[in-house]
Enzyme design. Structure first.
Site, PDB file in Angstrom:
ATOM      1  N   HIS A 161    -121.826  10.520  56.183  1.00 49.05           N
ATOM      2  CA  HIS A 161    -122.919  11.274  55.563  1.00 49.05           C
ATOM      3  C   HIS A 161    -124.288  10.674  55.897  1.00 49.05           C
ATOM      4  CE1 HIS A 161    -124.905  13.061  51.792  1.00 49.05           C
ATOM      5  NE2 HIS A 161    -124.420  14.102  52.446  1.00 49.05           N
ATOM      6  N   HIS A 186    -132.478  18.470  46.581  1.00 51.63           N
ATOM      7  CA  HIS A 186    -131.525  17.697  47.371  1.00 51.63           C
ATOM      8  C   HIS A 186    -131.890  16.213  47.428  1.00 51.63           C
ATOM      9  CE1 HIS A 186    -129.299  16.805  51.289  1.00 51.63           C
ATOM     10  NE2 HIS A 186    -128.381  17.415  50.578  1.00 51.63           N
ATOM     11  N   LYS A 243    -132.269  12.287  46.736  1.00 54.70           N
ATOM     12  CA  LYS A 243    -131.353  11.234  46.270  1.00 54.70           C
ATOM     13  C   LYS A 243    -132.209  10.018  45.960  1.00 54.70           C
ATOM     14  CE  LYS A 243    -128.966  13.460  49.929  1.00 54.70           C
ATOM     15  NZ  LYS A 243    -128.214  14.392  49.221  1.00 54.70           N
ATOM     16  N   LYS A 277    -127.807   9.707  57.769  1.00 54.23           N
ATOM     17  CA  LYS A 277    -128.815  10.347  58.618  1.00 54.23           C
ATOM     18  C   LYS A 277    -129.775   9.245  59.055  1.00 54.23           C
ATOM     19  CE  LYS A 277    -127.648  13.578  55.370  1.00 54.23           C
ATOM     20  NZ  LYS A 277    -127.100  13.289  54.039  1.00 54.23           N
ATOM     21  N   ASP A 330    -137.571   0.949  36.271  1.00 54.44           N
ATOM     22  CA  ASP A 330    -138.651   0.164  35.629  1.00 54.44           C
ATOM     23  C   ASP A 330    -139.950   0.061  36.436  1.00 54.44           C
ATOM     24  OD1 ASP A 330    -137.045  -0.285  33.463  1.00 54.44           O
ATOM     25  OD2 ASP A 330    -136.617  -2.369  33.931  1.00 54.44           O
ATOM     26  N   ASP A 376    -137.196   3.840  70.036  1.00 56.85           N
ATOM     27  CA  ASP A 376    -137.744   2.678  70.754  1.00 56.85           C
ATOM     28  C   ASP A 376    -137.667   1.384  69.948  1.00 56.85           C
ATOM     29  OD1 ASP A 376    -138.308   4.173  72.985  1.00 56.85           O
ATOM     30  OD2 ASP A 376    -140.417   4.501  72.486  1.00 56.85           O
TER      31      ASP A 376
END
Length: 396
Positions: free
Chosen positions: A145, A314, A316, A147, A321, A152
């Site tokens: 999952h 979507h 995440k 990405k 704190d 470079d």
């Protein structure tokens, strides 16, 4: 006889799938890969909307001189996907070394014809996490999952965006798309390279190769956390146990393990303010229903839950704190905790965390309070789907 045979098949298939899953899980636990990284210096830019993200990403790809390493869970066959793949082919023809990895199931639309075209242009291509025997059913659940893009050795990308029109808000059903994705510079990019190369080795058998050292070092403390199912639960619990004032969670799917959920309830007991944003809409069957009992229990314990109503949510993100945050590819669900390969980014910078907190609070303003919506949702049909989702939680 035909009736008896049908009954035997109906009974036998679930038993075989259960045995496959159980044995596959044991094999997975015996072979967990853990890439251990420490804090490194770096700088970052946050993208929450698709258009500016893809604009910056494509600009960096066009500017590449030496090497492009990219992995995505999903690449589709739509306009933005075609533009992305065409850009990579053009860079390969310029002499830039390009390695592209795609999850075999998530990117199933990228078939053999497209693969041959990419390879003919000079791109090195590999499918990640190809399902196979033994334990075919379990291996189908084990997705990569992550990405990641590394350009470079100087610039890295990591976060929630895949490549498809929905990530630009062009899906008529899902509407506007909210996501969190980071552009990184500095020494931290080396750890993204190492994560990519480890997966490349697993996909191709080719040895890891060299790590390009960035020219810039950066001045913020950042840590890459690359998990393979089985470690992420402890990472999240450790963060939650550090909280003394507040915990903000943004996730498209709220289906925690019971152990992780109990850590949230303990935080509430010690007076920690907990706020959660989930999407009003659902992009997969049963994921919303699987989360409803947990969200209800959390609100009963004094937590606040909001359902994002300005498109699809979507993002995440986990904010602790006003001093620590996590942005990455992992959802707050069983699949990310125990099945998927994920990569997350811990940022230890008060100013960034405060700014991220403000972005989270703005998304709350575009959301509905869960309590009122839950009463509308809880009809007979929803109760049936909740029951089905309860059985499916390990796969959600």
């Amino acid at each position: 006889m035909l009736t008896i045979a049908i009954i035997i098949i109906i009974v036998l298939i679930p038993l075989l799938l259960s045995l496959d899953y159980s044995l596959g899980k044991k094999e997975h636990k015996r072979n967990l890969r853990w890439l251990e990284f420490s804090k490194k210096s770096g700088d970052y830019t946050l993208y929450t909307i698709g258009d500016p993200f893809f604009t910056a990403f494509f600009q960096d790809l066009r500017a590449a001189k030496k090497r492009i390493d990219i992995m995505f869970f999903i690449v589709k066959r739509d306009e933005i996907s075609n533009e992305f793949l065409s850009l990579l082919k053009d860079k390969a023809k310029e002499g830039v070394s390009i390695r592209l990895q795609l999850d075999r199931v998530g990117s199933h639309q990228v078939g053999s014809k497209i693969r041959k075209e990419l390879e003919a242009s000079g791109i090195q291509f590999a499918y990640m996490a190809k399902p196979g025997f033994p334990y075919l059913f379990y291996n189908l659940q084990r997705r990569n999952h992550r990405k990641i893009a590394v350009i470079d050795g100087e610039v890295g990308y990591v976060g929630g965006f895949n490549v498809g029109k929905e990530y630009l808000g062009r899906d008529t059903r899902l509407g506007n798309w909210r996501d969190y994705h980071l552009r990184l510079e500095g020494n931290i990019v080396q750890d993204l390279q190492e994560t990519f190369l480890d997966d490349w080795f697993l996909s191709t058998g080719e040895e890891n190769g060299d790590i390009l050292v960035p020219n810039k070092s950066g001045n913020k403390d950042i840590e890459i956390v690359a998990t393979d199912g089985g470690q992420l639960e402890d990472v999240f619990i450790s963060m939650i146990e550090e909280a003394r004032k507040e915990i903000f969670i943004g996730t498209p799917y709220f289906i925690p393990s019971e152990r992780l959920f109990q850590s949230l309830l303990r935080a509430r007991q010690r007076g920690v303010d907990i706020k959660v944003i989930v999407p009003m809409k659902s992009d997969h069957p049963f994921v919303k229903e699987a989360g409803l009992p947990y969200l209800s229990r959390l609100t009963s314990a004094g937590g606040e839950v909001y359902m994002f109503d300005l498109g699809f949510y979507h993002a995440k993100v986990l904010i602790i704190d006003e001093k620590l945050c996590d942005i990455g590819t992992a959802n707050f669900d069983r699949r990310s905790l125990f099945l998927n390969k994920e990569v997350n980014t811990l940022i230890y910078n008060n100013r960034f965390v405060v700014d991220l907190r403000l972005a989270f609070l703005r998304d709350m303003q575009d959301s509905q309070k869960f309590n009122a919506h839950y009463r509308q949702l809880l009809n007979f049909g929803t109760k049936i789907r909740i029951g089905i989702a309860y059985l499916l939680r390990p796969f959600l």
